[in-house]
Scaffold this motif. Structure first.
Motif, PDB file in Angstrom:
ATOM      1  N   GLU A 195       0.834  -1.204   0.000  1.00 57.95           N
ATOM      2  CA  GLU A 195       0.000   0.000   0.000  1.00 57.95           C
ATOM      3  C   GLU A 195       0.872   1.259   0.000  1.00 57.95           C
ATOM      4  O   GLU A 195       0.513   2.265  -0.613  1.00 57.95           O
ATOM      5  CB  GLU A 195      -0.939   0.007   1.200  1.00 57.95           C
ATOM      6  CG  GLU A 195      -2.072  -0.993   1.101  1.00 57.95           C
ATOM      7  CD  GLU A 195      -3.180  -0.595   0.138  1.00 57.95           C
ATOM      8  OE1 GLU A 195      -3.185   0.545  -0.372  1.00 57.95           O
ATOM      9  OE2 GLU A 195      -4.068  -1.435  -0.093  1.00 57.95           O
ATOM     10  N   LEU A 196       2.012   1.202   0.679  1.00 55.83           N
ATOM     11  CA  LEU A 196       2.925   2.350   0.685  1.00 55.83           C
ATOM     12  C   LEU A 196       3.461   2.614  -0.719  1.00 55.83           C
ATOM     13  O   LEU A 196       3.552   3.774  -1.143  1.00 55.83           O
ATOM     14  CB  LEU A 196       4.072   2.118   1.672  1.00 55.83           C
ATOM     15  CG  LEU A 196       5.039   3.280   1.841  1.00 55.83           C
ATOM     16  CD1 LEU A 196       4.327   4.519   2.399  1.00 55.83           C
ATOM     17  CD2 LEU A 196       6.190   2.861   2.764  1.00 55.83           C
ATOM     18  N   ILE A 197       3.794   1.567  -1.449  1.00 54.58           N
ATOM     19  CA  ILE A 197       4.245   1.735  -2.831  1.00 54.58           C
ATOM     20  C   ILE A 197       3.152   2.415  -3.654  1.00 54.58           C
ATOM     21  O   ILE A 197       3.404   3.388  -4.373  1.00 54.58           O
ATOM     22  CB  ILE A 197       4.653   0.378  -3.449  1.00 54.58           C
ATOM     23  CG1 ILE A 197       5.911  -0.169  -2.752  1.00 54.58           C
ATOM     24  CG2 ILE A 197       4.866   0.501  -4.961  1.00 54.58           C
ATOM     25  CD1 ILE A 197       6.192  -1.638  -3.025  1.00 54.58           C
ATOM     26  N   ALA A 198       1.907   1.940  -3.524  1.00 54.45           N
ATOM     27  CA  ALA A 198       0.786   2.546  -4.241  1.00 54.45           C
ATOM     28  C   ALA A 198       0.601   4.005  -3.849  1.00 54.45           C
ATOM     29  O   ALA A 198       0.327   4.864  -4.694  1.00 54.45           O
ATOM     30  CB  ALA A 198      -0.495   1.754  -3.970  1.00 54.45           C
ATOM     31  N   THR A 199       0.780   4.296  -2.568  1.00 52.65           N
ATOM     32  CA  THR A 199       0.615   5.660  -2.059  1.00 52.65           C
ATOM     33  C   THR A 199       1.672   6.596  -2.614  1.00 52.65           C
ATOM     34  O   THR A 199       1.365   7.697  -3.079  1.00 52.65           O
ATOM     35  CB  THR A 199       0.682   5.660  -0.516  1.00 52.65           C
ATOM     36  OG1 THR A 199      -0.356   4.820  -0.009  1.00 52.65           O
ATOM     37  CG2 THR A 199       0.559   7.056   0.052  1.00 52.65           C
ATOM     38  N   VAL A 242       4.103   7.096   6.419  1.00 59.51           N
ATOM     39  CA  VAL A 242       3.572   7.316   5.076  1.00 59.51           C
ATOM     40  C   VAL A 242       3.988   8.694   4.569  1.00 59.51           C
ATOM     41  O   VAL A 242       4.491   8.833   3.445  1.00 59.51           O
ATOM     42  CB  VAL A 242       2.038   7.168   5.071  1.00 59.51           C
ATOM     43  CG1 VAL A 242       1.452   7.588   3.722  1.00 59.51           C
ATOM     44  CG2 VAL A 242       1.636   5.741   5.416  1.00 59.51           C
ATOM     45  N   ASP A 243       3.787   9.711   5.387  1.00 54.16           N
ATOM     46  CA  ASP A 243       4.136  11.069   4.973  1.00 54.16           C
ATOM     47  C   ASP A 243       5.631  11.214   4.707  1.00 54.16           C
ATOM     48  O   ASP A 243       6.032  11.867   3.741  1.00 54.16           O
ATOM     49  CB  ASP A 243       3.673  12.079   6.020  1.00 54.16           C
ATOM     50  CG  ASP A 243       2.157  12.202   6.070  1.00 54.16           C
ATOM     51  OD1 ASP A 243       1.477  11.788   5.102  1.00 54.16           O
ATOM     52  OD2 ASP A 243       1.644  12.708   7.090  1.00 54.16           O
ATOM     53  N   ALA A 244       6.452  10.591   5.540  1.00 53.87           N
ATOM     54  CA  ALA A 244       7.907  10.655   5.339  1.00 53.87           C
ATOM     55  C   ALA A 244       8.298   9.996   4.018  1.00 53.87           C
ATOM     56  O   ALA A 244       9.131  10.530   3.277  1.00 53.87           O
ATOM     57  CB  ALA A 244       8.628   9.995   6.510  1.00 53.87           C
ATOM     58  N   ALA A 245       7.709   8.854   3.713  1.00 51.80           N
ATOM     59  CA  ALA A 245       8.021   8.154   2.463  1.00 51.80           C
ATOM     60  C   ALA A 245       7.594   8.980   1.249  1.00 51.80           C
ATOM     61  O   ALA A 245       8.276   8.988   0.230  1.00 51.80           O
ATOM     62  CB  ALA A 245       7.347   6.790   2.437  1.00 51.80           C
ATOM     63  N   CYS A 246       6.479   9.682   1.373  1.00 52.27           N
ATOM     64  CA  CYS A 246       6.010  10.516   0.259  1.00 52.27           C
ATOM     65  C   CYS A 246       6.902  11.743   0.062  1.00 52.27           C
ATOM     66  O   CYS A 246       7.046  12.218  -1.063  1.00 52.27           O
ATOM     67  CB  CYS A 246       4.567  10.945   0.495  1.00 52.27           C
ATOM     68  SG  CYS A 246       3.405   9.585   0.269  1.00 52.27           S
ATOM     69  N   ARG A 247       7.477  12.227   1.133  1.00 47.09           N
ATOM     70  CA  ARG A 247       8.394  13.378   1.017  1.00 47.09           C
ATOM     71  C   ARG A 247       9.712  12.971   0.386  1.00 47.09           C
ATOM     72  O   ARG A 247      10.255  13.675  -0.462  1.00 47.09           O
ATOM     73  CB  ARG A 247       8.648  14.004   2.382  1.00 47.09           C
ATOM     74  CG  ARG A 247       7.556  14.933   2.853  1.00 47.09           C
ATOM     75  CD  ARG A 247       7.984  15.745   4.078  1.00 47.09           C
ATOM     76  NE  ARG A 247       8.444  14.921   5.184  1.00 47.09           N
ATOM     77  CZ  ARG A 247       7.651  14.372   6.113  1.00 47.09           C
ATOM     78  NH1 ARG A 247       6.349  14.566   6.068  1.00 47.09           N
ATOM     79  NH2 ARG A 247       8.155  13.632   7.076  1.00 47.09           N
TER      80      ARG A 247
END
Length: 182
Positions: free
Chosen positions: A47-51, A81-86
């Motif tokens: 799900e993190l990859i998809a996000t 999640v937010d850290a990975a997106c940044r």
């Protein structure tokens, strides 16, 4: 505003799936296999990859809905999640998942951006060939899903609680019933 008539009570891809159930069924099965099927990657990692891909593609609905699922499924919750997106380099994830996120982001640019160096880094982090395969496929699939949702102007609510509820429902119920009237 949607470009086609959809049920206003079914936001995002759910409304599009309800509009055309013939295509919804195989797409829902595809998402179920990718994100819930047997894998050495956890549901949260997939799900993190998809996000991360959805965020990079600026698909607000897919980003918010899958971020909610990942936040429910990952030990680090929404902060992870937010850290990975940044920045995948700063995400509080394993070296394997960090390297897979880099592959996913390369795929969203173009499949040819996946280099031998990215694959070697993922393997050095402990990724298997199946995990590398699935990461590429999840990323490519979410480019499709993101463009489907945004290309038809799907309903994208601005309600954090709705996405939190959606995330919990998807985490526990999966993707086979998405778009079904409930």
């Amino acid at each position: 505003m949607p470009h086609i008539p959809v049920d206003e009570n079914l936001p995002g891809i759910a409304g599009l799936f309800a509009f055309r159930p013939e295509t919804a069924a195989p797409l829902g099965q595809f998402a179920e296999v990718l994100l819930r099927g047997p894998s050495s990657l956890t549901v949260g990692e997939r799900e993190l990859i998809a996000t991360v891909v959805s965020r990079a593609n600026e698909c607000e609905f897919c980003f918010r809905s899958h971020a909610a699922v990942a936040a429910e499924a990952l030990d680090g919750g929404r902060a992870a999640v937010d850290a990975a997106c940044r920045n995948a380099d700063d995400a509080p994830v394993s070296p394997k998942v960090g390297a897979l996120l880099k592959i996913a982001l390369a795929v969203r640019e173009t499949g040819r951006a996946v280099t031998g160096e990215l694959v070697a880094a993922a393997r050095a982090g402990g990724a298997t060939d199946l995990e590398i395969h699935d990461t590429v496929l999840i990323s490519a699939a979410f480019c499709l899903f993101n463009r489907y949702v945004d290309g038809l102007g799907a309903i994208t609510p601005d309600n954090d609680e709705l996405y939190r509820q959606m995330g919990a429902r998807l985490l526990h119920g999966g993707y086979l019933g998405v778009g079904a009237a409930s």
